[in-house]
Enzyme design. Structure first.
Site, short mmCIF file in Angstrom:
data_model
loop_
_atom_site.label_atom_id
_atom_site.label_comp_id
_atom_site.label_asym_id
_atom_site.label_seq_id
_atom_site.Cartn_x
_atom_site.Cartn_y
_atom_site.Cartn_z
N GLU A 1 -3.79 3.82 6.68
CA GLU A 1 -3.71 3.57 5.24
C GLU A 1 -4.36 4.72 4.49
OE1 GLU A 1 -4.48 -0.40 3.84
OE2 GLU A 1 -5.48 0.33 2.03
N ARG B 1 0.83 -1.23 0.00
CA ARG B 1 0.00 0.00 0.00
C ARG B 1 0.86 1.26 0.00
NH1 ARG B 1 -2.08 -3.73 -1.18
NH2 ARG B 1 -3.72 -4.88 -0.11
N SER C 1 -9.99 0.70 3.82
CA SER C 1 -9.28 0.36 5.05
C SER C 1 -8.75 1.62 5.73
CB SER C 1 -8.10 -0.56 4.75
OG SER C 1 -8.59 -1.78 4.25
C1 LIG Z 1 -15.45 -0.11 -0.05
C2 LIG Z 1 -13.97 0.06 -0.31
C3 LIG Z 1 -13.18 -1.07 -0.44
C4 LIG Z 1 -11.80 -0.93 -0.68
N1 LIG Z 1 -11.03 -2.06 -0.81
C5 LIG Z 1 -9.71 -1.94 -1.04
C6 LIG Z 1 -8.89 -3.11 -1.20
O1 LIG Z 1 -9.34 -4.24 -1.15
N2 LIG Z 1 -7.57 -2.94 -1.42
C7 LIG Z 1 -7.01 -1.70 -1.50
O2 LIG Z 1 -5.79 -1.60 -1.72
N3 LIG Z 1 -7.76 -0.58 -1.36
C8 LIG Z 1 -9.09 -0.66 -1.13
N4 LIG Z 1 -9.84 0.46 -0.98
C9 LIG Z 1 -9.19 1.79 -1.00
C10 LIG Z 1 -9.13 2.45 -2.38
O3 LIG Z 1 -10.19 2.03 -3.21
C11 LIG Z 1 -7.77 2.20 -3.08
O4 LIG Z 1 -6.69 2.68 -2.32
C12 LIG Z 1 -7.76 2.85 -4.47
O5 LIG Z 1 -6.65 2.39 -5.19
C13 LIG Z 1 -7.72 4.38 -4.39
O6 LIG Z 1 -7.92 4.86 -5.70
P1 LIG Z 1 -8.56 6.28 -5.97
O7 LIG Z 1 -8.45 6.53 -7.41
O8 LIG Z 1 -9.92 6.37 -5.38
O9 LIG Z 1 -7.55 7.21 -5.17
P2 LIG Z 1 -7.91 8.45 -4.20
O10 LIG Z 1 -8.59 7.91 -2.97
O11 LIG Z 1 -8.59 9.48 -4.99
O12 LIG Z 1 -6.46 8.89 -3.81
C14 LIG Z 1 -5.61 8.07 -3.02
C15 LIG Z 1 -4.18 8.62 -3.14
O13 LIG Z 1 -3.74 8.47 -4.48
C16 LIG Z 1 -3.44 9.74 -5.06
N5 LIG Z 1 -3.85 9.69 -6.46
C17 LIG Z 1 -5.03 9.27 -6.96
N6 LIG Z 1 -5.00 9.28 -8.31
C18 LIG Z 1 -3.77 9.71 -8.65
C19 LIG Z 1 -3.10 9.94 -9.89
N7 LIG Z 1 -3.69 9.71 -11.08
N8 LIG Z 1 -1.82 10.41 -9.87
C20 LIG Z 1 -1.20 10.67 -8.70
N9 LIG Z 1 -1.77 10.49 -7.49
C21 LIG Z 1 -3.04 9.99 -7.48
C22 LIG Z 1 -4.18 10.76 -4.22
O14 LIG Z 1 -3.58 12.04 -4.28
C23 LIG Z 1 -4.07 10.12 -2.84
O15 LIG Z 1 -2.78 10.36 -2.31
C24 LIG Z 1 -11.23 0.36 -0.77
C25 LIG Z 1 -12.04 1.50 -0.65
C26 LIG Z 1 -13.41 1.35 -0.42
C27 LIG Z 1 -14.26 2.59 -0.30
#
Ligand SMILES: Cc1cc2nc3c(=O)[nH]c(=O)nc-3n(C[C@H](O)[C@H](O)[C@H](O)COP(=O)(O)OP(=O)(O)OC[C@H]3O[C@@H](n4cnc5c(N)ncnc54)[C@H](O)[C@@H]3O)c2cc1C
Length: 294
Positions: A281, A161, A210
């Protein structure tokens, strides 16, 4: 030049639905527009916060004094290649998975229950069921105010992560290496994984995924917090999920202060009962770091 919109509430851009206004939001649709937005932020002395689906993000109630970048247009599109996909950093995992399945490409099924984008997956090295982004990532196009470069997983420093990317590095494109698979089998695997998720996690509630990383050792963060008696524990409008204790639900008009207070309480109890300092996380935006538990 991409439009810059002032004052958009982060509550609208995050899955937990919490957070005050961003100073401004840019929605670049190409690598050139993204470069311009990043140079604009640098010229204005603004921090940059790239937001994918906001599915691992907790933003301050007071708002975030930054240029929020949301990738759209070709930066959220997905193309099929010979043995993989090229996705815009803003492409959702759901769309990537559909395109891969329809093209008979498997290997991304583990991401079916991760509600984020390709770029967010790289930055968080997101994962589930024993696989993570480092298993499928060939390289990512990283854009800054100064330049753009394709980076391989080793250069991105992917670990549990975690990546070594900084806040002004934006993942604009992601190249995935996948393998041939039968669409019907991919569909069946996804259905099974999604059903497993629904049984154990609050997938139909507003959360940010998480809260804490799993600490080293046998007991995961969720089980640890459950043994601390925290399931259903509530502060203000935020509640530790009665279904899985490593999730915080926006039960009723939660604020980021409510969520942080729950996190502080959870860390204190894990420290007292298990001698473990849980590491968050979820990514904080505009929020102070959690205080040490000792
Ligand atoms: C119901 C639920 C279940 C989940 N299950 C999991 C799981 O099983 N495993 C897991 O690892 N995670 C899980 N997550 C967490 C999350 O979905 C992941 O971490 C996901 O990869 C975040 O992606 P995002 O595009 O929404 O990023 P955001 O939440 O929008 O951002 C997260 C971080 O990434 C950065 N970021 C986002 N996009 C970019 C980009 N294009 N360039 C540079 N920086 C960027 C942001 O600035 C921030 O620092 C879950 C979340 C929820 C709500």
């Amino acid at each position: 030049m991409t439009d810059i919109e002032p004052g958009v509430p982060l509550a609208r851009l995050t899955t937990i639905g919490v957070g005050g206004p961003a100073r401004a939001v840019a929605r670049p649709r190409s690598v050139a527009e993204l470069g311009e937005a990043l140079r604009f932020a640098r010229a204005e002395g603004l921090d940059v916060l790239t937001v994918g689906l906001g599915s691992n993000l907790l933003a301050a109630d007071e708002g975030v004094d930054a240029l929020v970048v949301r990738l759209e247009g070709e930066l959220a599109a997905v193309e099929v290649m010979d043995a993989g996909l090229v996705a815009g950093g803003g492409a959702t995992n759901a769309v990537c998975l559909h395109r891969a399945r329809d093209a008979g490409l498997g290997g991304l099924e583990f991401a079916s229950a991760i509600p984020g984008t390709a770029g967010g997956g790289v930055v968080m090295n997101a994962g589930a069921y024993g696989r993570d982004w480092s298993d499928v990532l060939v390289r990512a196009l990283v854009v800054t105010a100064e330049d753009e470069s394709w980076m391989a997983p080793a250069e991105l420093g992917l670990a549990y992560r975690h990546s070594e990317l900084g806040t002004t590095d934006v993942v604009a494109r992601v190249e995935y290496r996948l393998e041939p698979g039968l669409p019907a089998e991919i569909k069946a695997t996804v259905a099974e994984l999604v059903a497993r998720r629904k049984e154990t996690q609050p997938t139909n509630k507003r959360t940010f995924g998480s809260v804490f990383k799993n600490p080293p050792g046998e007991i995961g963060a969720g089980r640890m917090l459950e043994l601390c008696g925290l399931k259903g524990h509530r502060i203000g409008g935020a509640m530790i999920s009665p279904k899985h204790a490593n999730f915080i639900e926006n039960a009723d008009g939660a604020t980021s202060a409510d969520c942080v207070a729950l996190m502080v309480e959870a860390r204190r109890r894990a420290r007292d009962q298990f001698g473990v300092e849980l590491e968050r996380e979820v990514v904080f935006a505009g929020l102070a770091e959690l205080p040490a538990t000792t």
